[in-house]
Design an enzyme around this catalytic site. Structure first.
Site, PDB file in Angstrom:
ATOM      1  N   ASP A  42       0.914  -1.136   0.000  1.00 27.07           N
ATOM      2  CA  ASP A  42       0.000   0.000   0.000  1.00 27.07           C
ATOM      3  C   ASP A  42       0.952   1.183   0.000  1.00 27.07           C
ATOM      4  O   ASP A  42       1.532   1.508   1.041  1.00 27.07           O
ATOM      5  CB  ASP A  42      -0.879   0.011   1.251  1.00 27.07           C
ATOM      6  CG  ASP A  42      -1.872   1.155   1.195  1.00 27.07           C
ATOM      7  OD1 ASP A  42      -1.481   2.245   0.747  1.00 27.07           O
ATOM      8  OD2 ASP A  42      -3.035   0.978   1.603  1.00 27.07           O
ATOM      9  N   HIS A  43       1.168   1.789  -1.161  1.00 22.04           N
ATOM     10  CA  HIS A  43       2.276   2.738  -1.239  1.00 22.04           C
ATOM     11  C   HIS A  43       2.071   3.959  -0.341  1.00 22.04           C
ATOM     12  O   HIS A  43       3.026   4.654  -0.028  1.00 22.04           O
ATOM     13  CB  HIS A  43       2.592   3.123  -2.691  1.00 22.04           C
ATOM     14  CG  HIS A  43       1.568   3.995  -3.322  1.00 22.04           C
ATOM     15  ND1 HIS A  43       0.429   3.498  -3.883  1.00 22.04           N
ATOM     16  CD2 HIS A  43       1.505   5.330  -3.462  1.00 22.04           C
ATOM     17  CE1 HIS A  43      -0.288   4.497  -4.352  1.00 22.04           C
ATOM     18  NE2 HIS A  43       0.332   5.621  -4.104  1.00 22.04           N
ATOM     19  N   HIS A  59      -5.856   2.732   0.938  1.00 24.46           N
ATOM     20  CA  HIS A  59      -5.140   3.905   1.442  1.00 24.46           C
ATOM     21  C   HIS A  59      -5.902   4.683   2.521  1.00 24.46           C
ATOM     22  O   HIS A  59      -5.334   5.064   3.544  1.00 24.46           O
ATOM     23  CB  HIS A  59      -4.821   4.871   0.294  1.00 24.46           C
ATOM     24  CG  HIS A  59      -4.264   4.207  -0.919  1.00 24.46           C
ATOM     25  ND1 HIS A  59      -3.250   3.275  -0.853  1.00 24.46           N
ATOM     26  CD2 HIS A  59      -4.570   4.326  -2.241  1.00 24.46           C
ATOM     27  CE1 HIS A  59      -2.956   2.858  -2.088  1.00 24.46           C
ATOM     28  NE2 HIS A  59      -3.742   3.479  -2.938  1.00 24.46           N
TER      29      HIS A  59
END
Ligand code: NAD
Length: 497
Positions: free
Chosen positions: A181-182, A244
């Site tokens: 999950d950047h 996110h």
């Protein structure tokens, strides 16, 4: 020590000719190399369908690095020589044998003790097959460690995520799986824990006695660009909220972990997701708003509506905007709404968190010539990185009134050049075996369970879409959502948007 901090590693990129590899992975690997965070004994094997050669891959890597960072010309060629290409078809078992033999040769050449990262930068329908073949063809049986990095989307609802998880769990243990999950690699998202747990002044106030509501916005001014095919089957709820936005909610709402270990932090985050109030189908409209952009204007330029974009169904009911109110039914947060909002083609590009504190029980300045403002703590995630604290101070005159002042810290002015990009940090964490900033299966499971009721409700309801113009902050219903609780969205920029 050297090998602990810089494990000798082979990184295998599945889908190396794709957009993610080009824009994010090559520049991140280069930065790690440049900063001395990568062992000199490393190899990158790129696989994809095209009949490329090592030379073509290397020239693409050089090009991509030059586009994204300012490389050291002398070093770049040496860096690119560590990249190798293998034409690959995921449905052919022999491809995996060829890959195994190539990795074996490179491990011998670079004295790499069988440490392998398998990075899935391909369409998600291949993740499960690749994981099974990696195991069945013996690529995970090495003297070192094997880790699987999985990109989003991890399924499109709970049943599909479960199925994918079961498939990859047949080949890899949970502690070998690194679900990206950047957002969790972003500097200021990582800073949420530090701001909360390293400052004596916030944690005592971080609860329903002092906080009235929390607002998390992640807005984009871009439209779907060339991701139409994927986006139209996904929408903002699955693309942004399930992962996110809920990750940011858990970091903001979690209790202090007893130690800064992966297990302790994850366990606190998971408790938040478990405490999140389920929204039943007949409550969706009370808690969530969806939107889709129509034509409009962004920075003085006319832009088309979502339904006229490439690869979008002209009658699409897909949401490009979501606003929601989340309630966390635990001792700390009972009664405090967490409002989230995300969308495309909005007036501003910004990811920000606003923590609004409660008003004083009796404000003695209320009657004076005052502009008393609720105290706000703003965490700027992107594009600006920083923190603002909004306080009330004496008005600079003899009226005896108050005026808001902003105490502002901007990360950008201090260390942007050295701030690692999210992917760089996450790749490095993966090499070191630190899974703290990756998503555990339990988090994926709980967040899909929460999201599914909402997406199912929307699939069956036909609202009038589009319902917001490009270049605005979303549909009116999004403002109504807060208004009925006596709040409003705090502006994200100086134009009041
Ligand atoms: P892309 O379509 O640009 O690239 C896909 C790659 O997979 C190409 O290299 C292609 O050759 C390869 N490929 C496809 N079918 C194959 C097959 N049968 N055998 C071998 N190789 C095959 O996709 P992308 O944008 O790079 O995204 C890759 C993954 O990363 C997706 O899961 C996407 O959701 C995710 N992701 C991408 C981004 C981004 O910024 N691009 C951001 C977040 C997540």
């Amino acid at each position: 020590m050297e090998t602990i901090n810089k494990p000798k590693t082979t990184i295998v990129i599945f889908g190396v000719t794709g957009d993610l590899a080009k824009r994010k992975l090559f520049p991140s690997i280069y930065n790690l190399f440049k900063k001395g965070l990568l062992s000199e004994n490393f190899a990158v094997v790129g696989v994809a369908r095209r009949p490329w050669t090592n030379e073509i891959l290397r020239s693409n890597v050089c090009e991509a690095v030059k586009n994204e960072v300012d490389p050291d010309a002398g070093e770049l060629e040496g860096f690119c020589s560590h990249f190798h290409y293998l034409p690959f078809d995921v449905s052919r078992e022999e491809s995996f044998d060829e890959l195994n033999s190539l990795i074996g040769d490179l491990e011998e050449k670079h004295s790499i003790p069988g440490n392998r990262i398998f990075y899935m930068a391909m369409a998600p329908q291949f993740f499960g097959t690749i994981a099974s073949s990696l195991k069945s063809r013996g690529l995970t049986e090495t003297e070192g460690w094997s880790r699987l990095v999985i990109e989003k989307p991890f399924g499109h609802n709970l049943p599909s995520a479960k199925e994918l998880n079961e498939q990859i769990r047949e080949a890899f243990n949970e502690d070998q799986i690194y679900r990206i999950d950047h957002y969790l690699g972003k500097e200021m998202v990582q800073n949420i824990e530090v701001i909360r747990f390293a400052n004596a002044m916030f944690e005592p106030l971080w609860n329903n006695r002092y906080i009235s509501n929390i607002q998390i916005t992640s807005s984009e001014s871009l439209g779907v660009e060339d991701r139409g095919g994927y986006y139209d089957t996904s929408g903002a709820l699955r693309d942004m909220v399930q992962n996110h936005m809920l990750q940011m909610v858990s970091l903001l709402a979690m209790d202090p972990p007893i130690r800064l270990t992966t297990e302790e932090i994850r366990s606190e985050k998971i408790k938040v997701l478990r405490a999140m109030r389920k929204v039943s189908s007949d409550e969706v409209e009370d808690y969530f708003v969806r939107g889709q952009y129509g034509p409009g204007e962004i920075k003085g330029k006319e832009v088309p509506g979502y339904r006229s974009e490439n690869n979008i169904n002209p009658d699409s009911q897909t949401e490009t905007f979501v606003a929601g109110k989340l309630m966390i039914d635990n001792h700390r947060w009972a009664g405090v709404p967490f409002y989230i909002r995300t969308g495309k083609r909005m007036a501003v590009k910004s990811t920000k968190i606003v923590i609004q504190f409660k008003e004083l029980p009796m404000n003695i300045y209320e009657t004076k010539n005052s502009d008393t403002h609720p105290n706000l703590l703003v965490i700027h995630i992107q594009p600006d990185e920083g923190i603002t604290l909004l306080l009330n101070s004496k008005k600079n005159d003899s009226s005896g009134g108050t005026a808001p002042v902003h105490l502002h810290f901007s990360n950008n002015s201090v260390n942007t050049v050295n701030t690692p990009e999210a992917y760089e940090r996450l790749l490095h964490d993966c090499m070191l075996g630190d899974a703290t900033n990756f998503t555990h299966w339990d988090e994926v499971d709980l967040s899909w369970a929460f999201i599914d009721t909402i997406s199912e409700y929307w699939e069956n309801s036909k609202e009038e879409l589009p319902n917001y113009s490009s270049g605005t902050m979303g549909p009116e219903e999004s403002d109504e959502l807060l208004k009925k609780d006596g709040f409003h969205w705090w502006p994200l920029n100086e134009d009041g948007e």
